[in-house]
Design a protein around this motif. Structure first.
Motif, PDB file in Angstrom:
ATOM      1  N   LEU A  92      35.524  20.833  51.550  1.00 26.53           N
ATOM      2  CA  LEU A  92      35.535  20.602  52.999  1.00 26.53           C
ATOM      3  C   LEU A  92      34.387  19.681  53.404  1.00 26.53           C
ATOM      4  O   LEU A  92      34.575  18.754  54.197  1.00 26.53           O
ATOM      5  CB  LEU A  92      35.452  21.926  53.760  1.00 26.53           C
ATOM      6  N   TYR A  93      33.203  19.937  52.849  1.00 23.79           N
ATOM      7  CA  TYR A  93      32.066  19.066  53.138  1.00 23.79           C
ATOM      8  C   TYR A  93      32.354  17.623  52.722  1.00 23.79           C
ATOM      9  O   TYR A  93      32.007  16.680  53.428  1.00 23.79           O
ATOM     10  CB  TYR A  93      30.798  19.560  52.431  1.00 23.79           C
ATOM     11  N   SER A  94      33.003  17.454  51.571  1.00 24.09           N
ATOM     12  CA  SER A  94      33.322  16.107  51.100  1.00 24.09           C
ATOM     13  C   SER A  94      34.245  15.380  52.063  1.00 24.09           C
ATOM     14  O   SER A  94      34.061  14.190  52.327  1.00 24.09           O
ATOM     15  CB  SER A  94      33.981  16.173  49.726  1.00 24.09           C
ATOM     16  N   PHE A  95      35.232  16.094  52.591  1.00 20.22           N
ATOM     17  CA  PHE A  95      36.122  15.455  53.564  1.00 20.22           C
ATOM     18  C   PHE A  95      35.391  15.170  54.878  1.00 20.22           C
ATOM     19  O   PHE A  95      35.670  14.158  55.540  1.00 20.22           O
ATOM     20  CB  PHE A  95      37.377  16.300  53.796  1.00 20.22           C
ATOM     21  N   MET A  96      34.456  16.038  55.241  1.00 24.67           N
ATOM     22  CA  MET A  96      33.643  15.751  56.432  1.00 24.67           C
ATOM     23  C   MET A  96      32.817  14.488  56.222  1.00 24.67           C
ATOM     24  O   MET A  96      32.679  13.672  57.131  1.00 24.67           O
ATOM     25  CB  MET A  96      32.739  16.949  56.752  1.00 24.67           C
ATOM     26  N   PHE A  97      32.265  14.310  55.022  1.00 24.31           N
ATOM     27  CA  PHE A  97      31.515  13.086  54.705  1.00 24.31           C
ATOM     28  C   PHE A  97      32.429  11.872  54.807  1.00 24.31           C
ATOM     29  O   PHE A  97      32.039  10.840  55.339  1.00 24.31           O
ATOM     30  CB  PHE A  97      30.916  13.145  53.301  1.00 24.31           C
ATOM     31  N   LEU A  98      33.648  12.008  54.275  1.00 20.30           N
ATOM     32  CA  LEU A  98      34.605  10.905  54.297  1.00 20.30           C
ATOM     33  C   LEU A  98      34.880  10.439  55.724  1.00 20.30           C
ATOM     34  O   LEU A  98      34.870   9.248  56.008  1.00 20.30           O
ATOM     35  CB  LEU A  98      35.913  11.330  53.620  1.00 20.30           C
ATOM     36  N   PHE A  99      35.083  11.393  56.627  1.00 20.40           N
ATOM     37  CA  PHE A  99      35.449  11.042  57.996  1.00 20.40           C
ATOM     38  C   PHE A  99      34.255  10.796  58.913  1.00 20.40           C
ATOM     39  O   PHE A  99      34.439  10.427  60.072  1.00 20.40           O
ATOM     40  CB  PHE A  99      36.368  12.112  58.592  1.00 20.40           C
ATOM     41  N   SER A 100      33.054  10.971  58.408  1.00 21.48           N
ATOM     42  CA  SER A 100      31.884  10.660  59.239  1.00 21.48           C
ATOM     43  C   SER A 100      31.102   9.462  58.697  1.00 21.48           C
ATOM     44  O   SER A 100      30.776   8.543  59.440  1.00 21.48           O
ATOM     45  CB  SER A 100      30.967  11.877  59.368  1.00 21.48           C
ATOM     46  N   PHE A 101      30.800   9.443  57.405  1.00 19.28           N
ATOM     47  CA  PHE A 101      29.979   8.366  56.845  1.00 19.28           C
ATOM     48  C   PHE A 101      30.680   7.015  56.860  1.00 19.28           C
ATOM     49  O   PHE A 101      30.060   6.001  57.139  1.00 19.28           O
ATOM     50  CB  PHE A 101      29.550   8.685  55.413  1.00 19.28           C
ATOM     51  N   ASN A 102      31.950   6.995  56.536  1.00 22.49           N
ATOM     52  CA  ASN A 102      32.666   5.717  56.495  1.00 22.49           C
ATOM     53  C   ASN A 102      32.707   5.028  57.856  1.00 22.49           C
ATOM     54  O   ASN A 102      32.408   3.840  57.933  1.00 22.49           O
ATOM     55  CB  ASN A 102      34.072   5.907  55.923  1.00 22.49           C
ATOM     56  N   PRO A 103      33.070   5.722  58.940  1.00 26.82           N
ATOM     57  CA  PRO A 103      33.035   5.029  60.237  1.00 26.82           C
ATOM     58  C   PRO A 103      31.631   4.576  60.649  1.00 26.82           C
ATOM     59  O   PRO A 103      31.475   3.499  61.215  1.00 26.82           O
ATOM     60  CB  PRO A 103      33.581   6.069  61.215  1.00 26.82           C
ATOM     61  N   ILE A 104      30.620   5.383  60.336  1.00 27.17           N
ATOM     62  CA  ILE A 104      29.252   4.997  60.699  1.00 27.17           C
ATOM     63  C   ILE A 104      28.832   3.747  59.932  1.00 27.17           C
ATOM     64  O   ILE A 104      28.296   2.794  60.515  1.00 27.17           O
ATOM     65  CB  ILE A 104      28.264   6.160  60.460  1.00 27.17           C
ATOM     66  N   GLN A 105      29.082   3.733  58.626  1.00 29.87           N
ATOM     67  CA  GLN A 105      28.703   2.564  57.826  1.00 29.87           C
ATOM     68  C   GLN A 105      29.525   1.341  58.228  1.00 29.87           C
ATOM     69  O   GLN A 105      29.013   0.228  58.258  1.00 29.87           O
ATOM     70  CB  GLN A 105      28.889   2.861  56.333  1.00 29.87           C
TER      71      GLN A 105
END
Length: 194
Positions: A92-105
């Motif tokens: 779940l944390y990994s998917f949260m990273f996917l949907f938060s870090f990618n848009p920010i970067q």
């Protein structure tokens, strides 16, 4: 006299070059959405960047691609770890990273690109968010909490789950490479006047 003529010619050529750069900035069609290839939500064309900043924009672009690679690798690694009995919440944390870090970067990449091409005022927010992200990437490459597989966890993984250790090592190297690229871009962009 010769130095006066040389300075005059140099100043004229600099004025002409700045005038050409202003003209090229005005010719950018920001409504031509052509990137990313399938989604097409922003305008991106490396040919519109002044030659001295093309490497900077390419490093911003590459760091946004690498964060996608990192988050996908993190999902795979955490799924394998959950399969071997580690806490499944890591997925779940990994998917949260996917949907938060990618848009920010991606936002940082586009903000830096647009700021370099047309509006240096956009670089003010870019600079501070980039510094914050670089501190996050360094921290995430070290710690072993949530779904992050930092350097601290590598001895555990290599002892008990060697394949996960190799994946975690690749994750950490990618994050450090992103820090390097982002630091290079930030260093070069810092002196552009807003």
């Amino acid at each position: 006299m010769a130095s006066y003529v040389a300075n005059s010619v140099l100043n004229d050529s600099l004025r002409q070059m700045k005038s050409n750069q202003k003209d090229s900035k005005q010719n950018v069609d920001w409504d031509d959405f052509n990137y990313p290839p399938l989604i097409k939500v922003i305008h991106y064309n490396i040919d519109e960047v002044q030659p001295e900043y093309r490497l900077v924009v390419r490093s911003l672009w590459l760091s946004s691609i690498l964060i996608v690679t990192y988050t996908l690798l993190n999902i795979i690694d955490n799924c394998i770890q959950a399969g071997y009995g580690l806490d499944g919440i890591r997925i779940l944390y990994s998917f949260m990273f996917l949907f938060s870090f990618n848009p920010i970067q991606f936002f940082i990449f586009y903000r830096g690109y647009k700021g370099v091409v047309s509006d240096p005022y956009l670089l003010v927010l870019y600079k501070w968010v980039q510094i914050l992200l670089m501190m996050c990437w360094i921290t995430f490459s070290i710690v072993g909490i949530l779904g992050f597989n930092g350097f601290i966890l590598l001895p555990f993984f290599f002892d008990f789950l060697p394949f996960c250790g190799v994946l975690a090592l690749f994750e950490d190297i990618i994050l450090l490479f992103i820090v390097f690229l982002s630091g290079f871009a930030l260093f070069r962009i810092w002196n552009i006047k807003e």
